[in-house]
Design a protein around this motif. Structure first.
Motif, PDB file in Angstrom:
ATOM      1  N   GLU A 338       0.823  -1.205   0.000  1.00 38.37           N
ATOM      2  CA  GLU A 338       0.000   0.000   0.000  1.00 38.37           C
ATOM      3  C   GLU A 338       0.862   1.262   0.000  1.00 38.37           C
ATOM      4  O   GLU A 338       2.010   1.256   0.454  1.00 38.37           O
ATOM      5  CB  GLU A 338      -0.898   0.014   1.241  1.00 38.37           C
ATOM      6  CG  GLU A 338      -1.873  -1.148   1.329  1.00 38.37           C
ATOM      7  CD  GLU A 338      -3.030  -1.005   0.368  1.00 38.37           C
ATOM      8  OE1 GLU A 338      -3.168   0.060  -0.255  1.00 38.37           O
ATOM      9  OE2 GLU A 338      -3.810  -1.975   0.239  1.00 38.37           O
ATOM     10  N   ASN A 376      -0.518   1.805   5.344  1.00 39.06           N
ATOM     11  CA  ASN A 376      -1.226   3.049   5.065  1.00 39.06           C
ATOM     12  C   ASN A 376      -2.068   3.408   6.280  1.00 39.06           C
ATOM     13  O   ASN A 376      -2.736   2.549   6.852  1.00 39.06           O
ATOM     14  CB  ASN A 376      -2.119   2.822   3.835  1.00 39.06           C
ATOM     15  CG  ASN A 376      -2.884   4.045   3.387  1.00 39.06           C
ATOM     16  OD1 ASN A 376      -3.726   4.559   4.102  1.00 39.06           O
ATOM     17  ND2 ASN A 376      -2.616   4.495   2.176  1.00 39.06           N
ATOM     18  N   ARG A 398      -3.824  -0.331   6.728  1.00 40.84           N
ATOM     19  CA  ARG A 398      -3.793  -1.338   5.661  1.00 40.84           C
ATOM     20  C   ARG A 398      -2.487  -2.125   5.772  1.00 40.84           C
ATOM     21  O   ARG A 398      -1.433  -1.555   6.050  1.00 40.84           O
ATOM     22  CB  ARG A 398      -3.900  -0.674   4.293  1.00 40.84           C
ATOM     23  CG  ARG A 398      -5.084   0.276   4.193  1.00 40.84           C
ATOM     24  CD  ARG A 398      -5.274   0.792   2.791  1.00 40.84           C
ATOM     25  NE  ARG A 398      -6.166   1.943   2.764  1.00 40.84           N
ATOM     26  CZ  ARG A 398      -6.761   2.409   1.675  1.00 40.84           C
ATOM     27  NH1 ARG A 398      -6.563   1.814   0.516  1.00 40.84           N
ATOM     28  NH2 ARG A 398      -7.542   3.463   1.732  1.00 40.84           N
ATOM     29  N   ASN A 408      -7.813  -4.465   5.604  1.00 39.61           N
ATOM     30  CA  ASN A 408      -8.002  -3.069   5.978  1.00 39.61           C
ATOM     31  C   ASN A 408      -8.792  -3.047   7.280  1.00 39.61           C
ATOM     32  O   ASN A 408      -9.919  -3.539   7.329  1.00 39.61           O
ATOM     33  CB  ASN A 408      -8.762  -2.314   4.890  1.00 39.61           C
ATOM     34  CG  ASN A 408      -8.048  -2.361   3.552  1.00 39.61           C
ATOM     35  OD1 ASN A 408      -6.838  -2.554   3.491  1.00 39.61           O
ATOM     36  ND2 ASN A 408      -8.792  -2.188   2.474  1.00 39.61           N
TER      37      ASN A 408
END
Length: 559
Positions: A338, A376, A398, A408
């Protein structure tokens, strides 16, 4: 039906005065300029400002820092030291603090069939969406992104979350079906129409119109009310209650940019924000946005990507006497994991111009492979909740990376109440003198840690002389670690100084000072905004002071 507690008469009167002050600030103007805000800042006649030129160079400091009001009213909210707006002179050291991740993260993960993919990956995270405390139901409420749907969860403590079986899609916690990008839900405690208490701006995807829905319960959403023009993904909105407007934080990008990995031309922005506002959330969707803010050269570049950072998103909320913004900074894109977005904090006193003195990640990604937030981290709509003596920040995380099935999920980070910035002293005593301020209350409170040291305060007149009844020698020293500590003098309270311009001078040794404010009563109620709410608060502002500690203790929840 629960009875609402009626505040004492003095609190009612003070609350009325603060409401009048905010209403007057929204309407006041003059031929020389625009509206005068609750904090004495006069807006320019052209609002929102136009002609902002975004480049890789930082924007100038907000105009209210270059030219602060002659006298700063401090009746609304705790006064934070996030900039030098309040400070005339100081020898204290300013320290910027990071939020701390909860050890039990993630607090919400995908574990239902409608949240999971066949490979075991899935999603249960706010992509802005919203996390609020509802004082009517006495519940934390979260709206989040699943697989092709918006889902809903509730909690009694903010840590343990339930996914109720609802009737929208029977047996699931789905409240809105539809493929989507980032969307925002807002619990509007100032809304007079109960059918419009919840607002949902649904984003079906990049370069498509966003669609507005209302709801009375946050579960059953009515037919579309209005829609925007076509807009880029990661566009969000928030409420600025100081000015009674809805603000649209609109993602924009430079035309003609194809690959985000290529080297930027000097001065080129790819992801940045434009701004629009309206007192009417539906009418405001026919916006005419103006350039607002982007990342700049002070935002750190990752050495492993060597790509110029960009501003991916900006969520904001009113907290005490300022707007707190969470800036999702994009630092590049890996091929096999990510994009490593991180959250950086910023602050505004007029709702448009931002001050970002620290570019260190306020809520960072993890450097450890496989962690829930390795890839992320991004903010949730509502930004922060006030839980006892801590601020709660819910964030998406993430984990997709080589060898890791991507999930997620939702995590929690916390910080001391008002704890974004502290003014510090060590063994050598330091001082901080405010600019001239005015107030209507009678009791001075501080958020400070002087357990190993001491804090005293004196009040100065317009000529800088200590007022005898409020001199340092008359002040009872503070030696405590308290987020709402009253400061008192031996034979006087501040009511005799009501409406008079004065300065406060703080003397500090071995301690940290986070905020100060003047309250009308012994509870220390600040009448400032409390972000996305929290246990014990009955509305969008702090009218109860230390009364909230009867309802929750953050340290007990977190441990």
């Amino acid at each position: 039906m629960r009875k609402k507690r009626r505040p004492p008469a003095g609190m009612q009167l003070f609350s009325f005065r603060v409401s009048v002050l905010l209403a007057m600030s929204a309407a006041a103007g003059s031929p020389q300029g625009g509206n005068v805000l609750y904090n004495g800042i006069r807006l320019p006649s052209q609002w929102p400002p136009t002609g902002i030129k975004l480049s890789h160079e930082p924007l100038p400091d907000p105009p209210y820092l270059a030219s602060p009001p002659d006298i700063i009213p401090i009746d609304v909210g705790r006064q934070l030291f996030v900039d030098h707006f309040l400070i005339e002179e100081t020898t204290l050291r300013r320290t910027f603090h990071q939020a701390e991740y909860f050890a039990g993260n993630p607090v919400l993960r995908p574990d239902r069939p409608w949240e999971l993919r066949r490979d075991g990956g899935g999603g249960a995270m706010p992509f802005s969406d919203g996390v609020f405390y509802d004082p009517h139901d006495r519940l934390y409420k979260m709206w989040y992104l699943g697989l092709g749907a918006t889902l809903y969860a509730t909690s009694k403590d903010g840590i343990h979350w339930d996914k109720p079986k609802l009737d929208v899609e029977p047996g699931t916690n789905v409240v809105h079906r539809g493929n989507r990008d980032s969307s925002t839900v807002w619990l509007d405690l100032e809304e007079s129409d109960p059918q419009r208490r919840y607002k949902f701006l649904y984003n079906p995807g990049n370069m498509r119109p966003m669609i507005l829905h209302f709801s009375s319960d946050g579960i059953h959403w009515g037919q579309p009310v209005a829609q925007s023009m076509k807009v880029a993904d990661r566009t969000t909105f928030f409420r600025n209650p100081f000015r009674k407007v809805w603000v649209y934080s609109i993602r924009d990008h430079t035309p003609g940019v194809i690959s985000p990995q290529r080297t930027r031309r000097p001065g080129e922005h790819v992801r940045f924000r434009t701004y629009a506002e309206s007192p009417n959330i539906a009418a405001g969707l026919q916006w005419k946005p103006v350039p607002w803010i982007g990342a700049d050269r002070l935002d750190a570049t990752r050495v492993d990507l060597n790509v110029r950072p960009e501003l991916y998103n900006l969520d904001a909320v009113a907290y005490e006497s300022v707007m707190v913004g969470l800036f999702s900074i994009w630092r590049g894109q890996f091929k096999d994991r990510e994009k490593p977005n991180e959250i950086v904090a910023g602050f505004s006193r007029d709702g448009f111009h931002w001050y970002r003195p620290s570019r260190r990640a306020f809520i960072p990604v993890s450097a450890r492979h496989g962690d829930w937030n390795h890839g992320n981290v991004q903010s949730a709509g509502g930004v922060c909740l006030l839980v006892g003596d801590r601020l709660f920040f819910y964030v998406s995380g993430r984990s997709r990376a080589p060898g890791v099935i991507g999930q997620n999920s939702t995590g929690l980070a916390t910080i001391r109440r008002d704890g974004f910035v502290s003014m510090d002293a060590g063994a050598a005593e330091g001082t901080l003198t405010t600019r001239p301020v005015s107030f209507r209350g009678k009791r001075l409170f501080v958020n400070a840690n002087t357990e190993a040291g001491e804090l005293t305060v004196e009040v100065l007149d317009q000529k800088g002389r200590a007022i005898p009844a409020f001199s340092r020698s008359q002040c009872i020293p503070v030696r405590a670690d308290n987020t709402a500590q009253e400061v008192s003098w031996k034979n006087a309270d501040l009511s005799s100084l009501s409406g008079r311009p004065v300065r406060f001078r703080f003397y500090l040794r071995y301690g940290r000072l986070y905020a100060f404010w003047v309250s009308p009563d012994a509870s220390g109620a600040s009448y400032g905004y409390v972000g996305a709410g929290g246990p014990g608060f009955t509305g969008p502002t702090d009218t109860v002071g230390t009364g909230i500690y009867k309802h929750c203790c953050a340290s007990e929840i977190l441990h």
